[in-house]
Design an enzyme around this catalytic site. Structure first.
Site: not given
Length: 186
Positions: A91, A66, A112, A20
């Protein structure tokens, strides 16, 4: 001409080098390659570097994935950078490892960080460099997978792939997104 290059990821040692955080890794390599360094400023680690007469403002949001939109919105406004001069490094589960794709706009596809940018910045009209991390996880294990480390075989490929991402960023700021997509999106 100036650009905002946004590497997406999560801050903290527990997230370092996870799938991530590949956006952070590409941003780090770009800044290092161009002789810059990051400093902690408002909502992000920030670096300013130049490439072929173009000014690149590179950020790694400290807001966590997020809430990435909060940092992107702040820096776009502070630096007065239009959405067409923003490139987000992200990613992507939908692409196999080793595939890098530049895209001019589009949906968040459930990511997100991109969702947050869309919500806070008001749309999808910014380019993104999508770095394939594959989707090699069992049902219900997506969070563990994206927050996990690349396996040993994947780690061997990463330096070459990250350098390809840096080349794509340099191309984006010099010849533009359309030609970059023609050259690199194969």
């Amino acid at each position: 001409m100036k650009y905002l290059i946004v590497g997406l990821g999560n801050i903290g040692p527990e997230y370092a080098n996870t799938r991530h955080n590949i956006g952070f890794n590409i941003a780090d390599e770009l800044v290092d390659d161009l002789g810059g360094s990051f400093e902690l400023l408002r909502l992000a680690y920030y670096a300013e570097v130049s490439f072929k007469g173009k000014k690149l403002h590179v950020i790694k949001p400290t807001t966590f994935m997020n809430l990435s939109g909060k940092a992107v919105n702040y820096w776009m406004k502070d630096l007065k950078i239009a959405p067409e001069n923003v490139l987000v490094l992200v990613d992507d589960l939908a692409l196999p490892l080793g595939k890098l794709r530049m895209k001019l706009q589009g949906s968040s596809a459930g990511h997100n960080g991109l969702k947050s940018i869309e919500e806070v910045c008001g749309g999808q009209n910014y380019a993104r460099l999508r770095f394939g991390i594959s989707d090699n996880f069992r049902k219900g294990q997506q969070a563990e997978y994206v927050l996990g480390l690349f396996d040993k075989n994947e780690q061997k490929e990463l330096p070459t792939l990250i350098n390809r991402g840096v080349s794509m960023i340099k191309s984006f700021v010099t010849i533009g997104p359309a030609q970059t997509m023609t050259l690199f999106n194969k």
